[in-house]
Design a protein around this motif. Structure first.
Motif, PDB file in Angstrom:
ATOM      1  N   PRO A   8       2.022   6.612   1.278  1.00  0.00           N
ATOM      2  CA  PRO A   8       1.205   5.481   2.458  1.00  0.00           C
ATOM      3  C   PRO A   8       0.093   4.588   2.165  1.00  0.00           C
ATOM      4  O   PRO A   8      -0.411   5.760   1.592  1.00  0.00           O
ATOM      5  CB  PRO A   8       1.132   6.906   3.161  1.00  0.00           C
ATOM      6  CG  PRO A   8       2.243   7.669   3.395  1.00  0.00           C
ATOM      7  CD  PRO A   8       2.325   7.405   1.918  1.00  0.00           C
ATOM      8  N   THR A  77       4.337   2.638   4.523  1.00  0.00           N
ATOM      9  CA  THR A  77       4.179   3.620   5.767  1.00  0.00           C
ATOM     10  C   THR A  77       5.250   4.469   5.540  1.00  0.00           C
ATOM     11  O   THR A  77       6.831   4.282   6.013  1.00  0.00           O
ATOM     12  CB  THR A  77       4.629   3.060   7.495  1.00  0.00           C
ATOM     13  OG1 THR A  77       3.498   3.787   8.009  1.00  0.00           O
ATOM     14  CG2 THR A  77       5.213   1.721   7.537  1.00  0.00           C
ATOM     15  N   THR A  83       2.120   3.201  12.967  1.00  0.00           N
ATOM     16  CA  THR A  83       0.941   2.573  12.524  1.00  0.00           C
ATOM     17  C   THR A  83       1.130   1.006  13.597  1.00  0.00           C
ATOM     18  O   THR A  83      -0.759   0.335  13.259  1.00  0.00           O
ATOM     19  CB  THR A  83       1.566   2.078  10.919  1.00  0.00           C
ATOM     20  OG1 THR A  83       2.198   3.518  10.022  1.00  0.00           O
ATOM     21  CG2 THR A  83       0.719   0.997  10.540  1.00  0.00           C
ATOM     22  N   PHE A 159      -4.912   3.467   7.640  1.00  0.00           N
ATOM     23  CA  PHE A 159      -4.334   3.697   6.336  1.00  0.00           C
ATOM     24  C   PHE A 159      -5.019   4.966   5.345  1.00  0.00           C
ATOM     25  O   PHE A 159      -4.607   5.219   4.044  1.00  0.00           O
ATOM     26  CB  PHE A 159      -3.681   1.930   5.082  1.00  0.00           C
ATOM     27  CG  PHE A 159      -3.234   1.401   5.719  1.00  0.00           C
ATOM     28  CD1 PHE A 159      -2.103   1.844   6.295  1.00  0.00           C
ATOM     29  CD2 PHE A 159      -3.337   0.144   5.645  1.00  0.00           C
ATOM     30  CE1 PHE A 159      -0.732   0.826   6.128  1.00  0.00           C
ATOM     31  CE2 PHE A 159      -2.752  -1.377   6.229  1.00  0.00           C
ATOM     32  CZ  PHE A 159      -0.924  -0.652   6.983  1.00  0.00           C
TER      33      PHE A 159
END
Length: 266
Positions: A8, A77, A83, A159
């Motif tokens: 990710p 992701t 997200t 992130f």
């Protein structure tokens, strides 16, 4: 460094939105030696750039109203919907809600608070690009931003990126981006963030992500691209501890860059 062992927050896909996909395929095929493989009649003209049978990018017609030709960088992701919620909570905007791409994966497109567009790819059958860090493949990603501090905080929140600051010879501080678990060994850099300078802002520059493609001869590739109609943004130049770089816009205005050397700045 970029790898295809995606975790990710690491770049795992790029695609080009084009006004004339046939002409763009011809241009990039001549510059990088890529071939094109259609994703099928149900894909609306979308297809894959390939090098030696491995996918190194994709291209499709522009679909958003008012969109201009550009490359989009996508980040891995594990949950595109989560997200999307994180993007909104951090001050970004959802341009395209998370949706399934057949059985290949799930994607979404966003805009960060400074105006830069990006996307995420949640892999299923398609894990992402099949080759990076080789000549004529993606080797680096770079964000030019109107607000360095705001951009860093946004991507840190979404992130969990970290940044290693690197002074650029009296110019702006360059932030090397790393994702938790990304890279190999100590070499975890996957891209950079740089503040746009006043002269660029005054000239109308906006926040945007640029892909860097590795080349064996920056000057020769630059020459080929400009002969085929690319516009010059940065002429080939040496960057200490990095290599030789150049910046271009393809004939329809999509920015991209070339790098001959080591983009990790290690």
């Amino acid at each position: 460094m970029l790898t295809t062992d995606y975790v990710p927050g690491t770049p795992n896909w790029i695609d080009l939105g084009a006004t004339d996909t046939d002409a763009a395929v011809a241009f990039y095929s001549a510059v990088f030696g890529w071939t094109f493989r259609s994703a099928g009649p149900e894909a609306g003209g979308y297809g894959f750039f390939q090098l030696d049978g491995r996918t190194v990018g994709a291209i499709g017609p522009l679909t958003e109203e008012g969109a201009t030709p550009s490359w989009t960088v996508y980040f891995h992701t594990a949950d595109a919907d989560a997200t999307a919620r994180a993007v909104v909570a951090a001050g970004g905007a959802v341009r395209m809600e998370p949706g399934d791409v057949f059985t290949a994966g799930r994607m979404a497109a966003f805009t960060d608070p400074t105006g830069a567009d990006f996307g995420v790819w949640q892999p299923r059958e398609n894990p992402g690009l099949q080759a990076v860090m080789e000549p004529d493949t993606l080797c680096w990603t770079e964000l030019y931003t109107t607000d360095d501090a705001a951009a860093r905080e946004f991507y840190r929140t979404v992130f969990s990126w970290s940044y290693q600051d690197m002074p650029m010879g009296g110019g702006p501080v360059y932030g090397i981006v790393s994702s938790p678990g990304g890279g190999q060994g100590e070499d975890t850099g996957q891209g950079g963030v740089m503040q746009l300078q006043k002269e660029h802002l005054d000239a109308g520059s906006v926040s945007e992500w640029h892909p860097y493609f590795g080349v064996t001869d920056c000057d020769a590739t630059f020459e080929m691209a400009t002969e085929l109609g690319a516009r010059v943004q940065i002429r080939p130049m040496d960057v200490p501890r990095v290599g030789r770089i150049a910046g271009l816009q393809d004939p329809w205005g999509a920015p991209f860059a070339l790098i001959q050397g080591n983009p990790t700045m290690s």
